[in-house]
Scaffold this motif. Structure first.
Motif, PDB file in Angstrom:
ATOM      1  N   LEU A  59       0.083  58.536  28.467  1.00  0.00           N
ATOM      2  CA  LEU A  59      -0.458  59.888  28.444  1.00  0.00           C
ATOM      3  C   LEU A  59       0.407  60.884  29.219  1.00  0.00           C
ATOM      4  CD1 LEU A  59      -4.210  58.966  28.972  1.00  0.00           C
ATOM      5  CD2 LEU A  59      -3.174  59.847  26.881  1.00  0.00           C
ATOM      6  N   ARG A  60       1.530  60.415  29.743  1.00  0.00           N
ATOM      7  CA  ARG A  60       2.475  61.256  30.479  1.00  0.00           C
ATOM      8  C   ARG A  60       1.822  61.936  31.687  1.00  0.00           C
ATOM      9  NH1 ARG A  60       6.615  63.682  25.903  1.00  0.00           N
ATOM     10  NH2 ARG A  60       6.555  61.850  24.544  1.00  0.00           N
ATOM     11  N   LEU A  61       1.056  61.141  32.399  1.00  0.00           N
ATOM     12  CA  LEU A  61       0.380  61.642  33.585  1.00  0.00           C
ATOM     13  C   LEU A  61       1.045  61.168  34.871  1.00  0.00           C
ATOM     14  CD1 LEU A  61      -3.339  61.169  32.471  1.00  0.00           C
ATOM     15  CD2 LEU A  61      -2.058  63.314  32.627  1.00  0.00           C
ATOM     16  N   LEU A  62       2.164  60.443  34.739  1.00  0.00           N
ATOM     17  CA  LEU A  62       2.893  59.963  35.910  1.00  0.00           C
ATOM     18  C   LEU A  62       4.072  60.877  36.207  1.00  0.00           C
ATOM     19  CD1 LEU A  62       3.061  56.121  35.175  1.00  0.00           C
ATOM     20  CD2 LEU A  62       1.347  57.357  36.505  1.00  0.00           C
ATOM     21  N   GLY A  63       4.191  61.285  37.427  1.00  0.00           N
ATOM     22  CA  GLY A  63       5.311  62.114  37.846  1.00  0.00           C
ATOM     23  C   GLY A  63       5.911  61.578  39.126  1.00  0.00           C
ATOM     24  N   ASP A  64       7.194  61.771  39.316  1.00  0.00           N
ATOM     25  CA  ASP A  64       7.871  61.293  40.514  1.00  0.00           C
ATOM     26  C   ASP A  64       7.404  62.081  41.734  1.00  0.00           C
ATOM     27  OD1 ASP A  64       9.536  60.098  42.309  1.00  0.00           O
ATOM     28  OD2 ASP A  64      11.396  60.994  41.527  1.00  0.00           O
ATOM     29  N   MET A  65       6.859  61.378  42.719  1.00  0.00           N
ATOM     30  CA  MET A  65       6.372  62.026  43.934  1.00  0.00           C
ATOM     31  C   MET A  65       7.472  62.234  44.975  1.00  0.00           C
ATOM     32  SD  MET A  65       2.664  60.365  44.786  1.00  0.00           S
ATOM     33  CE  MET A  65       1.296  60.394  43.623  1.00  0.00           C
ATOM     34  N   THR A  66       8.665  61.746  44.716  1.00  0.00           N
ATOM     35  CA  THR A  66       9.726  61.819  45.717  1.00  0.00           C
ATOM     36  C   THR A  66       9.939  63.233  46.267  1.00  0.00           C
ATOM     37  OG1 THR A  66      10.837  59.917  44.704  1.00  0.00           O
ATOM     38  CG2 THR A  66      12.143  61.290  46.194  1.00  0.00           C
ATOM     39  N   PRO A  67      10.039  64.278  45.418  1.00  0.00           N
ATOM     40  CA  PRO A  67      10.215  65.628  45.965  1.00  0.00           C
ATOM     41  C   PRO A  67       9.072  66.039  46.894  1.00  0.00           C
ATOM     42  CG  PRO A  67      10.733  65.606  43.631  1.00  0.00           C
ATOM     43  CD  PRO A  67      10.096  64.288  43.939  1.00  0.00           C
ATOM     44  N   LEU A  68       7.829  65.656  46.558  1.00  0.00           N
ATOM     45  CA  LEU A  68       6.693  66.006  47.400  1.00  0.00           C
ATOM     46  C   LEU A  68       6.719  65.204  48.703  1.00  0.00           C
ATOM     47  CD1 LEU A  68       3.962  66.124  44.617  1.00  0.00           C
ATOM     48  CD2 LEU A  68       4.743  68.070  45.990  1.00  0.00           C
ATOM     49  N   ILE A  69       7.121  63.945  48.609  1.00  0.00           N
ATOM     50  CA  ILE A  69       7.233  63.107  49.811  1.00  0.00           C
ATOM     51  C   ILE A  69       8.250  63.710  50.774  1.00  0.00           C
ATOM     52  CG2 ILE A  69       8.070  60.858  50.634  1.00  0.00           C
ATOM     53  CD1 ILE A  69       6.863  59.661  48.038  1.00  0.00           C
ATOM     54  N   GLN A  70       9.361  64.167  50.234  1.00  0.00           N
ATOM     55  CA  GLN A  70      10.398  64.775  51.068  1.00  0.00           C
ATOM     56  C   GLN A  70       9.959  66.131  51.611  1.00  0.00           C
ATOM     57  OE1 GLN A  70      13.643  64.777  48.268  1.00  0.00           O
ATOM     58  NE2 GLN A  70      14.238  62.650  48.725  1.00  0.00           N
ATOM     59  N   LYS A  71       9.366  66.953  50.761  1.00  0.00           N
ATOM     60  CA  LYS A  71       8.950  68.298  51.172  1.00  0.00           C
ATOM     61  C   LYS A  71       7.934  68.247  52.307  1.00  0.00           C
ATOM     62  CE  LYS A  71       6.862  72.551  49.375  1.00  0.00           C
ATOM     63  NZ  LYS A  71       6.360  73.249  48.149  1.00  0.00           N
ATOM     64  N   HIS A  72       6.989  67.324  52.191  1.00  0.00           N
ATOM     65  CA  HIS A  72       5.918  67.245  53.191  1.00  0.00           C
ATOM     66  C   HIS A  72       6.206  66.205  54.269  1.00  0.00           C
ATOM     67  CE1 HIS A  72       3.274  70.015  51.002  1.00  0.00           C
ATOM     68  NE2 HIS A  72       3.721  69.430  49.903  1.00  0.00           N
ATOM     69  N   GLN A  73       7.448  65.680  54.251  1.00  0.00           N
ATOM     70  CA  GLN A  73       7.928  64.769  55.293  1.00  0.00           C
ATOM     71  C   GLN A  73       6.971  63.595  55.513  1.00  0.00           C
ATOM     72  OE1 GLN A  73       8.571  67.476  58.623  1.00  0.00           O
ATOM     73  NE2 GLN A  73      10.622  67.949  57.902  1.00  0.00           N
ATOM     74  N   PHE A  74       6.524  63.018  54.405  1.00  0.00           N
ATOM     75  CA  PHE A  74       5.660  61.843  54.497  1.00  0.00           C
ATOM     76  C   PHE A  74       6.522  60.616  54.771  1.00  0.00           C
ATOM     77  CE2 PHE A  74       3.405  58.164  52.889  1.00  0.00           C
ATOM     78  CZ  PHE A  74       2.137  58.337  53.419  1.00  0.00           C
ATOM     79  N   ASP A  75       6.185  59.871  55.785  1.00  0.00           N
ATOM     80  CA  ASP A  75       6.972  58.719  56.211  1.00  0.00           C
ATOM     81  C   ASP A  75       6.531  57.469  55.440  1.00  0.00           C
ATOM     82  OD1 ASP A  75       8.489  56.844  57.472  1.00  0.00           O
ATOM     83  OD2 ASP A  75       7.497  57.019  59.434  1.00  0.00           O
ATOM     84  N   LEU A  76       7.349  57.061  54.470  1.00  0.00           N
ATOM     85  CA  LEU A  76       7.019  55.880  53.673  1.00  0.00           C
ATOM     86  C   LEU A  76       7.056  54.595  54.497  1.00  0.00           C
ATOM     87  CD1 LEU A  76       8.886  56.622  50.311  1.00  0.00           C
ATOM     88  CD2 LEU A  76       6.419  56.712  50.732  1.00  0.00           C
ATOM     89  N   ASP A  77       7.715  54.626  55.644  1.00  0.00           N
ATOM     90  CA  ASP A  77       7.753  53.446  56.510  1.00  0.00           C
ATOM     91  C   ASP A  77       6.380  53.133  57.104  1.00  0.00           C
ATOM     92  OD1 ASP A  77      10.437  53.002  56.065  1.00  0.00           O
ATOM     93  OD2 ASP A  77      11.093  54.131  57.830  1.00  0.00           O
ATOM     94  N   ARG A  78       5.452  54.059  56.939  1.00  0.00           N
ATOM     95  CA  ARG A  78       4.084  53.806  57.393  1.00  0.00           C
ATOM     96  C   ARG A  78       3.394  52.742  56.538  1.00  0.00           C
ATOM     97  NH1 ARG A  78       0.789  56.784  60.036  1.00  0.00           N
ATOM     98  NH2 ARG A  78      -0.797  56.906  58.389  1.00  0.00           N
ATOM     99  N   LEU A  79       3.843  52.605  55.294  1.00  0.00           N
ATOM    100  CA  LEU A  79       3.213  51.648  54.398  1.00  0.00           C
ATOM    101  C   LEU A  79       3.591  50.220  54.769  1.00  0.00           C
ATOM    102  CD1 LEU A  79       3.752  53.434  50.953  1.00  0.00           C
ATOM    103  CD2 LEU A  79       1.905  53.754  52.620  1.00  0.00           C
ATOM    104  N   VAL A  80       2.746  49.279  54.404  1.00  0.00           N
ATOM    105  CA  VAL A  80       3.000  47.875  54.724  1.00  0.00           C
ATOM    106  C   VAL A  80       4.295  47.419  54.065  1.00  0.00           C
ATOM    107  CG1 VAL A  80       0.557  47.316  55.019  1.00  0.00           C
ATOM    108  CG2 VAL A  80       1.606  47.090  52.763  1.00  0.00           C
ATOM    109  N   PRO A  81       4.979  46.447  54.658  1.00  0.00           N
ATOM    110  CA  PRO A  81       6.237  45.958  54.073  1.00  0.00           C
ATOM    111  C   PRO A  81       6.056  45.512  52.620  1.00  0.00           C
ATOM    112  CG  PRO A  81       5.943  45.091  56.287  1.00  0.00           C
ATOM    113  CD  PRO A  81       4.655  45.790  55.938  1.00  0.00           C
ATOM    114  N   GLY A  82       6.998  45.917  51.807  1.00  0.00           N
ATOM    115  CA  GLY A  82       6.975  45.536  50.402  1.00  0.00           C
ATOM    116  C   GLY A  82       6.323  46.543  49.490  1.00  0.00           C
TER     117      GLY A  82
END
Length: 437
Positions: free
Chosen positions: A117-140
């Motif tokens: 349904l083309r409802l998936l979009g890359d969140m990378t720009p939003l992760i970078q813009k809002h400085q969300f730390d992906l290292d917070r997520l559990v390993p893997g």
């Protein structure tokens, strides 16, 4: 999984509508951006009101009211317009009615619906813009998410884990004077224990071990692929899958432990199953315990030769559709739902946190009656394994593998070699049908 035939044609029409909506958003993109910018244009002014259409699906539906309340307190200017998946309100119905959600909560097994349904979009720009730390997520977790994109995109944000453990009924073990299972066992060791507590007594058939079939397939502890991404052909007729089937069906070959009924009902209500695994329904244990269940937990067994228990990630997730004009606000909501504050609240309610923080893990299930003194650490020993390369056909392949291979073998209707050949043929036919559409 979406159905074939007429429903597929409807899905394609909806997908076309989504493309038109995305294009329209693109042509008027400045309007959408300026609307969100106006929320922060004047630091002294309150943010402008924003309404986010929030579609929720699967087990996360029960969290809708809690999420609405938390978001309202954190962001008074944000209103969540929640749509719960159900009869007449599926994602297909919503899109067919001309609405595209700003935020979607979905289950991993139905990821392909959103992709189609083309409802998936890359969140990378939003992760970078809002400085969300992906290292917070559990390993893997990060690698597992990126494996669902051949471009390494971050298409979804998992918000909790569905870690498996072995639940066991202490009453049955006590009845037959059998020692309790332990953390760190192999499946072969669990098999020996299951044999000891599979007995008929007082007119009741006690079964040693049962599991949710589709769940153990999705967890895929041996990290085996279902479809070859290079050939788009089934990849299940292998020695490794034969080993997996041999081990996982051996339990139902125990005389008296033949698969019978729903494992959840048998364990919680009938209380005639000594051990079980599958989806984590710890939130339903307090009621069962009031009805006499004496439960505890040990870690999910590993296959012989594995150093520890690890499984493919099977987690519900959030996505932000590309056509949403409120992407920044939607991501801010996601970031808040993954904050220490909210993850602690959810952990206390029995939701396994996606955040890798010991202080939050220690809060797990504290709001659930009767969990004091239980071996809750067992749930955190099910680590996320290295992801298997993903294809668009994995969902169908997993369902076919479960129904055409695993179930017939443990029911004694097929031998392993025949079951794998039949499942392989069915998967290849399903893929060919899809690729012709």
């Amino acid at each position: 999984m979406f159905q074939m035939g007429r429903k597929f044609l409807s899905l394609m029409m909806i997908a076309s509508l989504v493309v038109i909506m995305i294009t329209a958003c693109g042509n008027s993109g400045n309007t959408g951006k300026s609307a969100e910018k106006s929320n922060v244009a004047d630091a002294g002014a309150p943010p402008a009101p924003v309404t986010l259409t929030f579609f929720t699906h699967g087990n996360s539906i029960v969290l809708a009211e809690t999420i609405e309340s938390l978001v309202q307190k954190k962001f008074p200017h944000v209103t969540l317009k929640t749509i719960k998946d159900g009869k007449g309100s599926t994602i297909f119905d919503v899109l067919g009615g001309g609405q595209t959600p700003d935020l979607i909560s979905y289950s991993l097994g139905s990821l392909q619906d959103l992709r189609t349904l083309r409802l998936l979009g890359d969140m990378t720009p939003l992760i970078q813009k809002h400085q969300f730390d992906l290292d917070r997520l559990v390993p893997g977790a990060v690698d597992a998410v990126k494996a669902f994109s051949d471009k390494g995109e971050f298409l979804m944000m998992p918000f909790e884990l569905n870690n498996n453990a072995i639940y066991y009924n202490k009453n049955i073990f006590d009845k037959f004077a059998v020692p309790y299972p332990k953390d760190g066992m192999t499946w072969e060791e669990l098999l020996d224990i299951a044999k000891k507590v599979t007995r008929s007594d007082g007119g009741v058939q006690y079964r040693g071990f049962q599991y949710n079939a589709l769940n153990v397939v999705y967890k895929d502890q041996l990290a085996l692929g279902f479809v070859d991404p290079k050939t788009n052909k089934a990849a299940i007729n292998t020695d490794s899958w034969k080993r997996w089937l041999d081990v996982m069906t051996s339990f139902y070959k125990i005389v008296g432990n033949e698969q019978a009924g729903d494992e959840k009902i048998n364990f919680l209500k009938n209380q005639n199953v000594a051990m079980r695994t599958g989806p984590n329904y710890i939130t339903e244990l307090p009621a069962a315990m009031e009805a006499g269940l004496n439960v505890d937990f040990v870690s999910l067994p590993r296959f012989e030769g594995m150093s520890a228990s690890s499984s493919q990630m099977n987690a519900p997730f959030y996505v932000i559709p590309p056509s949403s004009p409120n992407k920044d606000t939607a991501f801010q909501v996601i970031a808040y739902l993954l904050s220490d504050e909210v993850q602690t609240i959810m952990a206390r309610q029995g939701r396994i946190p996606i955040i890798n923080k010991e202080s939050i893990k220690k809060e797990y299930a504290k709001d659930l009656k009767g969990m004091e003194g239980k071996n809750l650490s067992a749930f955190f020993q099910d680590a996320i394994a290295k992801p298997v390369p993903s294809t668009a056909f994995d969902g169908q392949a997993k369902s076919i593998f479960t129904n055409a291979a695993l179930v017939p073998v443990y029911q004694g209707k097929k031998d392993i070699n025949t079951a794998l050949r039949d499942a392989e043929e069915q998967i290849n036919k399903a893929i060919e049908t899809e690729m012709k559409k």
